[in-house]
Motif scaffolding. Sequence first.
Motif, PDB file in Angstrom:
ATOM      1  N   LEU A 254       0.812  -1.211   0.000  1.00  0.00           N
ATOM      2  CA  LEU A 254       0.000   0.000   0.000  1.00  0.00           C
ATOM      3  C   LEU A 254       0.843   1.256   0.000  1.00  0.00           C
ATOM      4  O   LEU A 254       1.926   1.303   0.599  1.00  0.00           O
ATOM      5  CB  LEU A 254      -0.927   0.008   1.217  1.00  0.00           C
ATOM      6  N   THR A 255       0.326   2.274  -0.635  1.00  0.00           N
ATOM      7  CA  THR A 255       0.966   3.584  -0.571  1.00  0.00           C
ATOM      8  C   THR A 255       0.744   4.161   0.821  1.00  0.00           C
ATOM      9  O   THR A 255      -0.114   3.687   1.582  1.00  0.00           O
ATOM     10  CB  THR A 255       0.357   4.534  -1.609  1.00  0.00           C
ATOM     11  N   GLU A 257      -0.613   6.848   1.580  1.00  0.00           N
ATOM     12  CA  GLU A 257      -1.968   7.391   1.652  1.00  0.00           C
ATOM     13  C   GLU A 257      -2.992   6.293   1.942  1.00  0.00           C
ATOM     14  O   GLU A 257      -3.891   6.472   2.766  1.00  0.00           O
ATOM     15  CB  GLU A 257      -2.309   8.090   0.328  1.00  0.00           C
ATOM     16  N   LYS A 258      -2.838   5.143   1.286  1.00  0.00           N
ATOM     17  CA  LYS A 258      -3.780   4.052   1.508  1.00  0.00           C
ATOM     18  C   LYS A 258      -3.603   3.426   2.891  1.00  0.00           C
ATOM     19  O   LYS A 258      -4.581   3.006   3.526  1.00  0.00           O
ATOM     20  CB  LYS A 258      -3.609   2.986   0.413  1.00  0.00           C
ATOM     21  N   LYS A 259      -2.373   3.363   3.351  1.00  0.00           N
ATOM     22  CA  LYS A 259      -2.125   2.867   4.711  1.00  0.00           C
ATOM     23  C   LYS A 259      -2.819   3.758   5.726  1.00  0.00           C
ATOM     24  O   LYS A 259      -3.434   3.280   6.684  1.00  0.00           O
ATOM     25  CB  LYS A 259      -0.613   2.841   4.999  1.00  0.00           C
ATOM     26  N   ALA A 261      -5.410   5.693   5.230  1.00  0.00           N
ATOM     27  CA  ALA A 261      -6.860   5.557   5.097  1.00  0.00           C
ATOM     28  C   ALA A 261      -7.362   4.317   5.828  1.00  0.00           C
ATOM     29  O   ALA A 261      -8.387   4.361   6.524  1.00  0.00           O
ATOM     30  CB  ALA A 261      -7.241   5.497   3.618  1.00  0.00           C
ATOM     31  N   LEU A 282     -12.702  -2.526   3.217  1.00  0.00           N
ATOM     32  CA  LEU A 282     -11.463  -1.943   2.680  1.00  0.00           C
ATOM     33  C   LEU A 282     -10.359  -2.999   2.602  1.00  0.00           C
ATOM     34  O   LEU A 282      -9.606  -3.055   1.616  1.00  0.00           O
ATOM     35  CB  LEU A 282     -11.035  -0.768   3.553  1.00  0.00           C
ATOM     36  N   HIS A 286      -8.379  -4.350  -0.742  1.00  0.00           N
ATOM     37  CA  HIS A 286      -6.927  -4.440  -0.916  1.00  0.00           C
ATOM     38  C   HIS A 286      -6.509  -5.875  -1.232  1.00  0.00           C
ATOM     39  O   HIS A 286      -5.537  -6.098  -1.984  1.00  0.00           O
ATOM     40  CB  HIS A 286      -6.213  -3.965   0.348  1.00  0.00           C
TER      41      HIS A 286
END
Length: 314
Positions: A254-255, A257-259, A261, A282, A286
């Motif tokens: 994950l990026t 940002e996704k981490k 979120a 979510l 993923h």
Amino acid sequence: MDSKLTIGISACVLGQKVRFNAGHKRSAFCTDQLGEFADFVPVCPEVAIGLPTPRPTIRQILNDDIITVSQPDGSGDVTQALKDFGQAHAKTTFDMAGFIFCAKSPTCGMERVKVYYHHGKGSASTGVGVFAEQVMQANPCLPVEENDRLNDPVIKENFITRIFVYHRWLKTRKSGLTKHKLITFHRAHKYLVMSHHIESYRALGQLLARADQPLEQQADQYILGLMTALKIKATRKSHTNTLQHLQGYFKKQLTAEKKQALSEEINAYREGYSPLLVPLTLINHHLKEFPNEYLSDQVYLTPHPKELKLRYGY
């Protein structure tokens, strides 16, 4: 799921007019929702032992530390008949995934059944239905619940989770149990049991690591330990711990940002701002993007059919 569950149920909960007043206690959840995934085996102990419908009311009565089941005046004692029927019927429950009893019934109540004093003055809600007691004693692994308690979303989700787990266990045993199948079964349920009771998660792993027990004995100890652990209601704290463990599998994919979120959604669930379904959705998203066979096999992510909508409300 490729086969329906088999579930025992008090006949009145299924809508059959077998109560003392010729009424019923139909559960819409059981008949309209759970019934899509289960074949029910209805039973009315009173009718089974020959009592008519309608019939005089019966109750549990305490006299000299002995509880009997009879009409309020003590006549028509059916205690032994109910015990005998319960013991005989209990032998038919070993292939069932669960049993749903009628609450507060002197025959089918799991707990808090009214026990009246023989002198007629007062009662205490300390009894267990005579029939239900025989079933529960004969099969301690069997998931059981009462119709009234299924109105509670947490209790409902807990029970439904347990019956689907037990259904999978029955299928595993029927297919011919091996040590590999036992380990595989546990592997798929590790995060589910973690979300209920972390100590049992560790204990079950230690049990299966032992090589000094016959397989059947080990399997019996395992399923009793698993089903006992799953009776413990998962909490926001225990779910959060489990979600954070799952989150760790994506730390390299994950990026930032996704981490962030995902962390925020898990925290929102922990603090009660959103239901469990949100962070799980979510995580499942993923998982589709970054496949992981071990995680895909985890029952925790989908312990029961989505159509039952059991993780929407808490």
